[in-house]
Design an enzyme around this catalytic site. Structure first.
Site, PDB file in Angstrom:
ATOM      1  N   ASP A  89      13.027  73.380  22.477  1.00  0.00           N
ATOM      2  CA  ASP A  89      14.244  73.883  21.821  1.00  0.00           C
ATOM      3  C   ASP A  89      15.424  73.780  22.778  1.00  0.00           C
ATOM      4  O   ASP A  89      15.252  73.685  24.006  1.00  0.00           O
ATOM      5  CB  ASP A  89      14.071  75.326  21.327  1.00  0.00           C
ATOM      6  CG  ASP A  89      13.890  76.354  22.458  1.00  0.00           C
ATOM      7  OD1 ASP A  89      13.212  76.028  23.460  1.00  0.00           O
ATOM      8  OD2 ASP A  89      14.416  77.468  22.327  1.00  0.00           O
ATOM      9  N   GLU A 154      12.282  79.254  23.754  1.00  0.00           N
ATOM     10  CA  GLU A 154      12.647  79.700  25.096  1.00  0.00           C
ATOM     11  C   GLU A 154      14.096  80.161  25.135  1.00  0.00           C
ATOM     12  O   GLU A 154      14.430  81.154  25.764  1.00  0.00           O
ATOM     13  CB  GLU A 154      12.431  78.574  26.119  1.00  0.00           C
ATOM     14  CG  GLU A 154      12.380  79.057  27.562  1.00  0.00           C
ATOM     15  CD  GLU A 154      13.731  79.118  28.249  1.00  0.00           C
ATOM     16  OE1 GLU A 154      13.815  79.690  29.341  1.00  0.00           O
ATOM     17  OE2 GLU A 154      14.734  78.609  27.693  1.00  0.00           O
TER      18      GLU A 154
HETATM   19  N1  BES Z   1      16.092  76.227  32.239  1.00  0.00           N
HETATM   20  C1  BES Z   1      16.725  77.488  32.124  1.00  0.00           C
HETATM   21  C2  BES Z   1      16.503  78.380  33.331  1.00  0.00           C
HETATM   22  C3  BES Z   1      17.168  77.948  34.600  1.00  0.00           C
HETATM   23  C4  BES Z   1      18.474  77.567  34.622  1.00  0.00           C
HETATM   24  C5  BES Z   1      16.467  77.979  35.775  1.00  0.00           C
HETATM   25  C6  BES Z   1      19.079  77.163  35.800  1.00  0.00           C
HETATM   26  C7  BES Z   1      17.054  77.612  36.955  1.00  0.00           C
HETATM   27  C8  BES Z   1      18.365  77.174  36.969  1.00  0.00           C
HETATM   28  C9  BES Z   1      16.217  78.215  30.880  1.00  0.00           C
HETATM   29  O1  BES Z   1      16.107  77.354  29.772  1.00  0.00           O
HETATM   30  C10 BES Z   1      17.207  79.268  30.493  1.00  0.00           C
HETATM   31  O2  BES Z   1      18.254  78.946  29.997  1.00  0.00           O
HETATM   32  N2  BES Z   1      16.877  80.560  30.729  1.00  0.00           N
HETATM   33  C11 BES Z   1      17.714  81.651  30.335  1.00  0.00           C
HETATM   34  C12 BES Z   1      16.894  82.887  30.130  1.00  0.00           C
HETATM   35  C13 BES Z   1      16.396  83.151  28.743  1.00  0.00           C
HETATM   36  C14 BES Z   1      15.746  84.517  28.690  1.00  0.00           C
HETATM   37  C15 BES Z   1      17.424  82.976  27.679  1.00  0.00           C
HETATM   38  C16 BES Z   1      18.699  81.979  31.410  1.00  0.00           C
HETATM   39  O3  BES Z   1      18.396  81.835  32.607  1.00  0.00           O
HETATM   40  O4  BES Z   1      19.807  82.404  31.070  1.00  0.00           O
HETATM   41 MN    MN Z   2      15.142  75.605  30.214  1.00  0.00          MN
HETATM   42 MN    MN Z   3      18.145  77.015  28.940  1.00  0.00          MN
END
Ligand code: BES
Ligand code: MN
Ligand code: MN
Length: 455
Positions: A89, A154
Site C-alpha cells: 500500500d 502499513e
Molecule cells: N517506510 C516508512 C518508515 C520509515 C520512513 C522508516 C523513513 C525510516 C525512514 C513507513 O512506511 C512509514 O511511513 N511509517 C510511518 C508510521 C506508520 C505508523 C504510519 C511513519 O514513520 O510515519
Molecule cells: Mn514504508
Molecule cells: Mn510510509
C-alpha cells in the site's frame, strides 16, 4: 553455491525487473482511500501472482481491511528460515499540483524512477521478490527457507496484520526477518539500520460556546477554544527543546558512548543538512547533535491545526471549536500506551477553564532497537557490501515501522533493516522517487543475503 549464476540472472534481467516494478506502481493502491479499495486488492494480487510465477506458494489472506499476501518456499530442510516483510500500500498522492509527472505513471528522470510508492515501499519490497526469482530461475532453488509477508495497511496503521501475526505464530516461525523500507545514509553510502522510533499520535478537539460568536460582543467574557488550544500546544515543549510532560523521559534509554562516537564519525555536515531543508536554522533538544536528535531522542510535532476562520480577509469571530493533530516519536524503552496516559494527564492539567476537550488516540508504534552485533547482522553486512561494492554503515532512523516490534514480541526474532532508499526520496510527499541503480544494487544485496544466511 551458484551465486554467480544468480547475479548473472539479475544483471541480464534489469530491464524486465524495471518494467515489472512500473506495472506494480501503476496500480494506485492507496490504502487510506476507500475509492481505491479495488486497486489496493489488485496490487495484492499482483504480488501474489509474481510469487507464484517464480515458484513460491502464495495466497491472499482476507482481513477486515486490505488483504495480506503470504507466501512461502520451504524446500531447504535444515537451513534457516527468513521472513521477508514489505507493504504494497502507498500514501495518498495529494497534493497533485507539485508532481512533475503523474504519481501513478512511473517516469524515469536522471536515473530515478518517480512515482508514489517507488521507494515506500513497492520498489524496496520488490527487490526481495526479484532476488528470490533470480535464485529460483537460475538454480532451481533457494539456499534457505523464505516466508513472505506483504501487507496492505502499513500506511494506515491497520489492525489486520497484528491479528494475523498473533494468530499464525507457528506458520510465521522464522530465524530472522528482513525489511527494506528505510534509507541509506547517503548516495553511495548503504546502511544497516539498528534503531527506529516509535509513534504516539493524538488529535485534540477543544470546544467552547455552542456556536460561533461575535468576538467583540463576547470576546473576553467567553473562553476562546483556539486560544485554549494554543495554550495547550505551547505547553508541550519547553524553550530547551525538551518535552514538558511529567514522566515523559522516565523510560528514555540514554545514548550509549559507542553510539555517540559512531554518529559523530559519520560524514554528516550540519550546514549541508540545513541547506537541504531550507529552514533558517536547526533547532532541537539542547545538548544533542542533529543526528542524535533525529535518531535517538524523542520528539513532539504538531501535524495539523484546524478551526476558526482561515478564508480570505479578516473575520472577527470567536470560534466554537478547534483541533490539533500532534504526535510524539518515541525511543526505547518508551511505551506508546504509557505516553498516552501521560499526555492525557498533561492536557487535563493545563487545559484553561471555560472549554472542554476530547483527546483521541490515533495509531501508535513501539520504538525498536536491534542488537547490531549478531551473526545475522554480520551476514547482512557482507551481503550489502557485495551488492553495493562498499561496506554499509550502522545507523538509526527517525521513522517508524510498526511490524518490527510485532515480529520481536510475537515471533521472538530481530529484524534486519536494509534500506535501499535515500533521504531525499520524498516518501509521502510529491515527486517520490527511487534510484534505479539502488534498485538493482538492492536486488543483488538481497540475493547475496539468502546465500550469506545459509552458512
Ligand atoms: N517506510 C516508512 C518508515 C520509515 C520512513 C522508516 C523513513 C525510516 C525512514 C513507513 O512506511 C512509514 O511511513 N511509517 C510511518 C508510521 C506508520 C505508523 C504510519 C511513519 O514513520 O510515519
Ligand atoms: Mn514504508
Ligand atoms: Mn510510509
Amino acid at each position: 553455491m551458484g551465486i554467480e549464476k544468480v547475479i548473472e540472472y539479475v544483471t541480464s534481467h534489469q530491464r524486465d525487473f524495471e518494467e515489472q516494478l512500473k506495472s506494480l506502481i501503476r496500480i494506485p493502491s492507496v490504502s487510506a482511500q476507500p475509492a481505491h479499495d479495488a486497486d489496493t486488492r489488485r496490487a495484492a494480487e499482483f504480488v501474489r501472482d509474481d510469487l507464484k510465477a517464480m515458484g513460491v506458494s502464495a495466497d491472499l489472506v482476507e482481513t477486515a481491511g486490505h488483504p495480506i499476501v503470504y507466501g512461502h518456499w520451504r524446500n531447504a530442510p535444515g537451513k534457516p528460515t527468513l521472513l521477508v516483510y514489505g507493504h504494497y500500500d502507498v500514501q495518498p498522492p495529494e497534493p497533485l499540483d507539485p508532481w512533475l509527472s503523474p504519481p501513478f505513471e512511473p517516469t524515469v528522470r536522471d536515473g530515478n524512477l518517480y512515482a508514489r510508492g517507488a521507494t515506500d515501499d513497492k520498489g524496496q519490497m520488490f527487490t526481495h521478490l526479484k532476488a528470490a526469482e533470480a535464485w529460483l530461475k537460475s538454480t532451481g532453488s533457494l539456499p534457505i527457507n523464505v516466508k513472505f509477508l506483504i501487507e496492505g495497511e502499513e500506511e494506515v496503521g491497520g489492525a489486520a496484520l497484528e491479528k494475523f501475526v498473533a494468530e499464525n505464530r507457528e506458520t510465521l516461525r522464522c530465524d530472522c526477518a528482513v525489511i527494506s523500507d528505510t534509507s541509506q545514509f547517503g548516495p553511495g553510502m548503504p546502511a544497516i539500520t539498528y534503531g527506529l522510533k516509535g509513534l504516539a499520535y493524538f488529535e485534540l478537539i477543544v470546544k467552547g460556546p455552542d456556536r460561533d460568536l461575535h468576538s467583540g460582543t463576547f470576546g473576553g467574557a467567553v473562553a476562546n477554544p483556539l486560544n485554549a488550544l494554543a495554550t495547550i500546544i505551547a505547553s508541550l515543549k519547553g524553550p530547551d527543546g525538551r518535552i514538558a510532560i511529567e514522566g515523559f523521559y522516565d523510560d528514555v534509554r540514554p545514548l550509549e558512548d559507542w553510539e555517540r562516537a559512531e554518529f559523530a564519525a559519520l560524514p554528516f555536515s550540519e550546514a549541508e543538512f540545513l541547506a537541504s531543508v531550507g529552514a533558517p536554522s536547526l533547532e532541537g533538544e539542547f545538548g544533542y547533535s542533529t543526528l542524535e536528535r533525529k535518531w535517538a531522542r524523542p520528539t513532539c510535532d504538531v501535524n495539523g491545526l484546524y478551526g476558526g476562520y482561515d478564508g480570505p480577509g479578516p473575520k472577527t469571530v470567536l470560534p466554537c471549536k478547534g483541533g490539533a493533530k500532534f504526535s510524539f516519536r518515541l525511543v526505547p524503552d518508551q511505551d506508546n500506551r504509557r505516553v498516552a496516559e501521560q499526555v492525557r494527564a498533561h492536557v487535563a492539567k493545563v487545559c484553561p477553564p471555560g472549554v472542554t476537550f476530547e483527546l483521541i488516540e490515533h495509531h501508535g508504534a513501539p520504538p525498536v532497537l536491534v542488537d547490531a552485533k549478531t551473526p545475522a547482522v554480520a551476514a547482512a553486512k557482507r551481503a550489502v557490501a557485495a551488492g553495493f561494492g562498499v561496506e554499509p554503515v550502522l545507523i538509526r532512523e527517525g521513522g517508524s515501522i510498526p511490524v518490527v516490534g510485532l515480529i520481536k514480541s510475537q515471533l521472538g526474532v530481530d529484524t534486519l533493516l536494509l534500506g535501499w532508499g535515500q533521504n531525499d526520496d520524498n516518501l509521502h510527499g510529491p515527486n517520490e522517487k527511487f534510484s534505479l541503480a539502488d534498485f538493482h544494487r538492492g536486488i543483488k544485496s538481497a540475493a547475496h543475503l539468502l546465500a550469506e544466511l545459509s552458512g
